[in-house]
Write a protein that holds these residues in place. Sequence first.
Motif, PDB file in Angstrom:
ATOM      1  N   LYS A 105       0.900  -1.165  -0.013  1.00 14.16           N
ATOM      2  CA  LYS A 105       0.065   0.044   0.022  1.00 14.16           C
ATOM      3  C   LYS A 105       0.914   1.209  -0.002  1.00 14.16           C
ATOM      4  O   LYS A 105       0.629   2.255  -0.727  1.00 14.16           O
ATOM      5  N   THR A 106       1.859   1.281   0.820  1.00 11.45           N
ATOM      6  CA  THR A 106       2.757   2.237   0.817  1.00 11.45           C
ATOM      7  C   THR A 106       3.627   2.726  -0.346  1.00 11.45           C
ATOM      8  O   THR A 106       3.557   3.639  -1.064  1.00 11.45           O
ATOM      9  N   LYS A 107       4.020   1.561  -1.190  1.00 12.65           N
ATOM     10  CA  LYS A 107       4.680   1.407  -2.410  1.00 12.65           C
ATOM     11  C   LYS A 107       3.661   2.008  -3.620  1.00 12.65           C
ATOM     12  O   LYS A 107       4.093   2.959  -4.212  1.00 12.65           O
ATOM     13  N   GLU A 108       2.473   1.789  -3.369  1.00 11.65           N
ATOM     14  CA  GLU A 108       1.399   2.257  -4.391  1.00 11.65           C
ATOM     15  C   GLU A 108       1.208   3.659  -3.997  1.00 11.65           C
ATOM     16  O   GLU A 108       1.139   4.488  -5.093  1.00 11.65           O
ATOM     17  N   THR A 109       1.145   4.355  -2.810  1.00  6.59           N
ATOM     18  CA  THR A 109       1.152   5.517  -2.411  1.00  6.59           C
ATOM     19  C   THR A 109       2.360   6.369  -3.056  1.00  6.59           C
ATOM     20  O   THR A 109       2.075   7.588  -3.572  1.00  6.59           O
ATOM     21  N   VAL A 110       3.386   5.711  -3.098  1.00  9.72           N
ATOM     22  CA  VAL A 110       4.499   6.432  -3.588  1.00  9.72           C
ATOM     23  C   VAL A 110       4.192   6.499  -5.186  1.00  9.72           C
ATOM     24  O   VAL A 110       4.660   7.569  -5.632  1.00  9.72           O
ATOM     25  N   GLU A 111       3.984   5.611  -5.966  1.00 13.09           N
ATOM     26  CA  GLU A 111       3.632   5.829  -7.111  1.00 13.09           C
ATOM     27  C   GLU A 111       2.502   6.688  -7.597  1.00 13.09           C
ATOM     28  O   GLU A 111       2.788   7.444  -8.365  1.00 13.09           O
ATOM     29  N   LYS A 113       1.931   9.381  -5.724  1.00 12.85           N
ATOM     30  CA  LYS A 113       2.446  10.737  -5.597  1.00 12.85           C
ATOM     31  C   LYS A 113       3.514  11.174  -6.755  1.00 12.85           C
ATOM     32  O   LYS A 113       3.488  12.197  -7.066  1.00 12.85           O
ATOM     33  N   ARG A 114       3.967  10.141  -7.228  1.00 11.34           N
ATOM     34  CA  ARG A 114       4.878  10.459  -8.352  1.00 11.34           C
ATOM     35  C   ARG A 114       4.004  10.933  -9.640  1.00 11.34           C
ATOM     36  O   ARG A 114       4.333  11.857 -10.380  1.00 11.34           O
ATOM     37  N   LEU A 115       2.923   9.971  -9.918  1.00 10.45           N
ATOM     38  CA  LEU A 115       2.105  10.458 -10.760  1.00 10.45           C
ATOM     39  C   LEU A 115       1.277  11.559 -10.690  1.00 10.45           C
ATOM     40  O   LEU A 115       1.353  12.579 -11.681  1.00 10.45           O
ATOM     41  N   GLN A 116       1.089  12.051  -9.612  1.00  3.31           N
ATOM     42  CA  GLN A 116       0.283  13.295  -9.071  1.00  3.31           C
ATOM     43  C   GLN A 116       1.413  14.586  -9.454  1.00  3.31           C
ATOM     44  O   GLN A 116       1.044  15.541  -9.857  1.00  3.31           O
ATOM     45  N   ILE A 118       3.798  14.473 -11.742  1.00  7.61           N
ATOM     46  CA  ILE A 118       3.929  14.729 -13.353  1.00  7.61           C
ATOM     47  C   ILE A 118       2.711  15.460 -13.721  1.00  7.61           C
ATOM     48  O   ILE A 118       2.702  16.242 -14.353  1.00  7.61           O
ATOM     49  N   LYS A 119       1.605  14.908 -13.108  1.00  5.15           N
ATOM     50  CA  LYS A 119       0.356  15.453 -13.669  1.00  5.15           C
ATOM     51  C   LYS A 119       0.340  16.991 -13.148  1.00  5.15           C
ATOM     52  O   LYS A 119      -0.280  17.902 -13.933  1.00  5.15           O
ATOM     53  N   SER A 120       0.700  17.333 -12.117  1.00  5.21           N
ATOM     54  CA  SER A 120       0.939  18.931 -11.624  1.00  5.21           C
ATOM     55  C   SER A 120       1.759  19.656 -12.410  1.00  5.21           C
ATOM     56  O   SER A 120       1.543  20.762 -12.340  1.00  5.21           O
ATOM     57  N   LEU A 121       2.305  19.222 -13.389  1.00  8.07           N
ATOM     58  CA  LEU A 121       3.348  19.858 -14.113  1.00  8.07           C
ATOM     59  C   LEU A 121       2.850  20.782 -15.216  1.00  8.07           C
ATOM     60  O   LEU A 121       3.269  21.493 -16.076  1.00  8.07           O
ATOM     61  N   ASP A 122       1.503  20.305 -15.742  1.00 12.29           N
ATOM     62  CA  ASP A 122       0.895  20.867 -16.715  1.00 12.29           C
ATOM     63  C   ASP A 122       0.934  22.323 -16.654  1.00 12.29           C
ATOM     64  O   ASP A 122       0.773  22.819 -17.891  1.00 12.29           O
ATOM     65  N   ASP A 123       0.746  23.034 -15.715  1.00 17.53           N
ATOM     66  CA  ASP A 123       0.669  24.491 -15.950  1.00 17.53           C
ATOM     67  C   ASP A 123       2.094  25.078 -15.724  1.00 17.53           C
ATOM     68  O   ASP A 123       2.151  26.217 -15.916  1.00 17.53           O
ATOM     69  N   ILE A 124       3.083  24.404 -15.748  1.00 16.81           N
ATOM     70  CA  ILE A 124       4.500  24.906 -15.780  1.00 16.81           C
ATOM     71  C   ILE A 124       5.086  24.362 -16.917  1.00 16.81           C
ATOM     72  O   ILE A 124       5.951  25.505 -17.697  1.00 16.81           O
ATOM     73  N   LEU A 125       5.141  23.113 -17.454  1.00 14.43           N
ATOM     74  CA  LEU A 125       5.865  22.472 -18.595  1.00 14.43           C
ATOM     75  C   LEU A 125       4.888  22.375 -19.680  1.00 14.43           C
ATOM     76  O   LEU A 125       3.714  22.081 -19.492  1.00 14.43           O
TER      77      LEU A 125
END
Length: 154
Positions: A105-111, A113-116, A118-125
């Motif tokens: 579950k923790t490893k899944e949460t890490v992934e 967070k990584r995806l979040q 990347i998705k959060s960069l739409d307004d910057i990159l």
Amino acid sequence: MKKIIFVIVIILFSTALFYPQKMRNKMMQNKGKLEQLEKVKLIEALDLKEDVAVRFFARRNESRSEIETLENKVDDILVELENTFNSKDKNIETKQKQLVTELYKTKETVEQKRLQFIKSLDDILTTKQICKLIVFEKKFREEIRNVLLDKKRH
């Protein structure tokens, strides 16, 4: 003669105490240099302007901090799981199953967070820059791994 032996023992003991601290300090310095190198290469690879770079690295640092906390939790769970190997407890299998579930579950949460991140960069990159970032991160990790493996071989 006893004084000389006593002094030698004290010197050896103090050296043994301070050597690991020096190694940790050196590792932290190397980690800092590695992060600086990564930043420079990222700025080049993504062709970031100064204002965009500031926003990008602020967001990236925040995300990395969250992920690092979760990865430390994964490490703690692994240590706890390893400690169960020699347990004589009758219910150890139940505890191990719980730890494995918590680990994944923790490893899944890490992934997530990584995806979040990347998705959060739409307004910057741009989409192209995000793609370059994803490829850069993989290649950079591989380069570092190869350099470290080459050092160990020699």
